[in-house]
Design an enzyme around this catalytic site. Structure first.
Site: not given
Length: 268
Positions: A66, A103
């Protein structure tokens, strides 16, 4: 055939192909969603290869990539500056690759009706997912944030980055009387060490939220439920962030009216 995928290492546990495949079938769309294991050393080659494939619409990104994705994909929306981690890469209108993060919105989606303003919060973890959670909490106007991490110094830097008041402590620290506890780490995931916390200091009406979804009922959630606390499992965030990514990939809103059927599929 048009396709998207999720990348990570490991990746076999991912439920994203089930989610996106379910929505594609419900909409009758001709597309595919895959799971692809990508080693950290191969990230650059992976994106170069996919950028040249006109059928590829994008990918979701999971651990441990990420943060590293930002070294290989353009960031016109300054995700690096805002959150510092990416969970989605999609193809823009000109065919260019764009990094973003769904997210944060996915995390807030299942607790949108919870008033977190000025309320104390505990967050476990300081990785890519934790960055999105902290970004979301900063926008929700929470109160004191206690961040638990193996390296408190790293946690303190993240609190400062997102303008959150609080303190960073080791994982062994005693919990404060918080209203929300979020596990934003991989602890408790299948194959990872458990997250062993004494939940007794939490407020009586506290909410415990674990972003881990394999297993779905983690030891943390089981302990919270035994105490009679409300809980949110990792599928809630997973589906929420996936819905935003699906529209970026396939240009259509997912059929959220079938969420109960989707959840049953994911739990089967």
């Amino acid at each position: 055939m048009t396709y998207a995928e999720v990348i990570g290492d490991p990746i076999s546990h991912s439920k994203s192909p089930l989610i996106h495949g379910f929505w594609l079938r419900k909409l009758g769309m001709d597309g595919e969603y895959r799971a692809t294991r990508v080693d950290a050393a191969d990230l650059g080659a992976f994106f170069a290869n996919r950028a040249a494939d006109p059928e590829w619409r994008g990918c979701n990104v999971t651990v441990p990539h990420k943060l590293a994705v930002l070294d290989h994909v353009p960031d016109p929306g300054d995700v690096k500056g805002a959150i510092g981690a990416v969970n989605t890469v999609f193809r823009g209108p000109e065919g260019d690759l764009i990094a973003t993060n769904t997210d944060a919105a996915g995390f807030l989606s299942p607790i949108a009706d919870v008033d977190l303003a000025a309320r104390p919060v505990v967050v476990v973890g300081a990785g890519g997912a934790a960055r999105a959670v902290l970004f979301a909490l900063s926008r929700a106007g929470v109160g004191q944030v206690t961040l638990l991490n193996r390296t408190p110094l790293k946690g303190a830097a993240l609190l400062a980055r997102f303008g959150l008041k609080g303190e960073a402590l080791p994982l062994t620290a005693r919990l404060p009387a918080a209203s929300l506890l979020v596990n934003a780490s991989v602890l408790g995931m299948t194959g990872q060490p458990p997250l062993d916390l004494d939940l007794s200091p939490l407020a009586e009406d506290a909410l415990v939220y674990d972003i881990v979804y394999a297993p779905l009922v983690t030891p943390l959630l089981a302990a919270a439920q035994a105490r009679g606390l409300d809980t949110v499992d990792g599928l809630e965030m997973l589906v929420g962030q996936a819905a935003l990514a699906f529209e970026l990939f396939f240009g259509a809103a997912p059929p959220r009216g079938h969420d109960e059927e989707l959840r049953a599929l994911l739990l089967a």
